[in-house]
Scaffold this active site. Structure first.
Site, PDB file in Angstrom:
ATOM      1  N   ASN A 149      20.133  86.422  -3.010  1.00 45.28           N
ATOM      2  CA  ASN A 149      19.481  87.727  -3.322  1.00 45.28           C
ATOM      3  C   ASN A 149      17.839  87.402  -4.020  1.00 45.28           C
ATOM      4  OD1 ASN A 149      19.267  90.516  -3.492  1.00 45.28           O
ATOM      5  ND2 ASN A 149      19.819  90.321  -5.688  1.00 45.28           N
ATOM      6  N   HIS A 172      15.668  89.533  -6.604  1.00 50.98           N
ATOM      7  CA  HIS A 172      15.623  90.617  -7.461  1.00 50.98           C
ATOM      8  C   HIS A 172      14.352  90.503  -8.059  1.00 50.98           C
ATOM      9  CE1 HIS A 172      17.088  93.407 -10.352  1.00 50.98           C
ATOM     10  NE2 HIS A 172      16.762  92.568 -11.346  1.00 50.98           N
ATOM     11  N   SER A 195      13.005  87.041  -9.087  1.00 52.65           N
ATOM     12  CA  SER A 195      14.069  85.903  -9.371  1.00 52.65           C
ATOM     13  C   SER A 195      14.722  85.850  -7.881  1.00 52.65           C
ATOM     14  CB  SER A 195      15.204  86.011 -10.365  1.00 52.65           C
ATOM     15  OG  SER A 195      14.566  86.291 -11.701  1.00 52.65           O
ATOM     16  N   ASP A 226      23.703  90.350 -10.005  1.00 62.46           N
ATOM     17  CA  ASP A 226      22.477  89.257 -10.546  1.00 62.46           C
ATOM     18  C   ASP A 226      22.840  88.286 -11.251  1.00 62.46           C
ATOM     19  OD1 ASP A 226      20.694  91.167  -8.888  1.00 62.46           O
ATOM     20  OD2 ASP A 226      20.587  92.505 -10.699  1.00 62.46           O
TER      21      ASP A 226
HETATM   22  C1  GRF Z   1      12.455  94.316  -3.501  1.00 64.50           C
HETATM   23  O1  GRF Z   1      11.925  94.628  -4.740  1.00 64.50           O
HETATM   24  C2  GRF Z   1      13.814  93.494  -3.896  1.00 64.50           C
HETATM   25  O2  GRF Z   1      13.327  92.749  -4.952  1.00 64.50           O
HETATM   26  C3  GRF Z   1      14.925  94.352  -4.175  1.00 64.50           C
HETATM   27  O3  GRF Z   1      14.700  95.553  -3.482  1.00 64.50           O
HETATM   28  C4  GRF Z   1      13.425  95.765  -2.886  1.00 64.50           C
HETATM   29  C5  GRF Z   1      13.246  95.580  -1.502  1.00 64.50           C
HETATM   30  O4  GRF Z   1      11.875  95.679  -0.676  1.00 64.50           O
HETATM   31  N1  GRF Z   1      16.149  93.737  -4.194  1.00 64.50           N
HETATM   32  P1  GRF Z   1      12.054  95.253   0.692  1.00 64.50           P
HETATM   33  O5  GRF Z   1      12.918  96.103   1.402  1.00 64.50           O
HETATM   34  O6  GRF Z   1      11.959  94.011   0.939  1.00 64.50           O
HETATM   35  O7  GRF Z   1      10.484  96.170   0.911  1.00 64.50           O
END
Ligand code: GRF
Length: 207
Positions: free
Chosen positions: A111, A113, A145, A154
């Protein structure tokens, strides 16, 4: 294709991280991986258009169509396993997956984050929240991260992190954008490339 790891990306919204992966694959950075499938839980996710434009197979699977989360996860498993997926990337995927699901794909789900874990993460820290909280706390540095997904939100092993400066006058939106540009879109493709290389190497050792 035997010399490439097959990657599924699970998305819910914009898909800018998916785009970074598509671009990295095109540029040859992800040299041992192939984005083979994009799964969205929302039909209107812009990420789906990005995938289609790149010629990547897409699927919309919504919990309400499968009688809730358990049925949804079964449908995801069935699809993912039928496509011989080696790595699942959660890139802006808003559903918290169950313990059973993440255990089934132990060390196969990662994932991205938007904070430096363990700061500003866990339940409820999605969308603008990590950035709002970072600004409230007055930190001078935040970041992003990439981590393995386990049953704790997370909470899985950290794979990569990159710091980003908070600037005077930042709003959650400007900070979110800087974290994406300076961290997320860089570290996610690098992490995926690295894991794919390792998967292929391990596979070659076995034959
Ligand atoms: C990103 O900030 C990611 O870190 C978080 O959700 C957001 C997704 O943005 N998990 P996108 O859909 O990739 O533009």
């Amino acid at each position: 294709m035997a010399d490439k790891a097959r990657v599924a990306v699970m998305v819910s919204s914009e898909g800018t991280n998916l785009q970074a992966l598509i671009d990295a694959q095109r540029a040859g950075l992800i040299d041992r991986g192939e984005i083979a499938l994009v799964i969205s839980n929302r039909e209107s996710a812009r990420a789906l258009q990005r995938a289609e434009k790149a010629g990547v197979e897409t699927a919309v699977l919504r919990p309400k169509d499968f009688g809730g989360q358990a049925g949804f996860e079964e449908a995801c498993k069935k699809l993912i396993d039928s496509k011989d997926i080696d790595l699942i990337v959660l890139a802006g995927f808003t559903i918290i997956l169950s313990r059973d699901f993440v255990n089934y794909y132990d060390h196969k789900i990662i994932n991205i984050h938007p904070s430096l874990i363990p700061a500003f993460c866990g339940d409820g820290y999605y969308g603008l929240v990590p950035h709002e909280e970072a600004l409230k706390r007055g930190v001078k540095v935040t970041g992003a991260s990439v981590h393995y997904v386990n049953e704790i939100a997370d909470g899985g092993e950290i794979i990569a992190q990159k710091a980003v400066n908070v600037e005077e006058g930042d709003t959650p939106e400007t900070l979110q954008r800087r974290v994406m540009e300076q961290a997320e879109w860089l570290i996610l493709p690098v992490a995926v490339a690295k894991i794919c290389r390792r998967i292929v190497k391990e596979r070659q050792k076995r034959v």
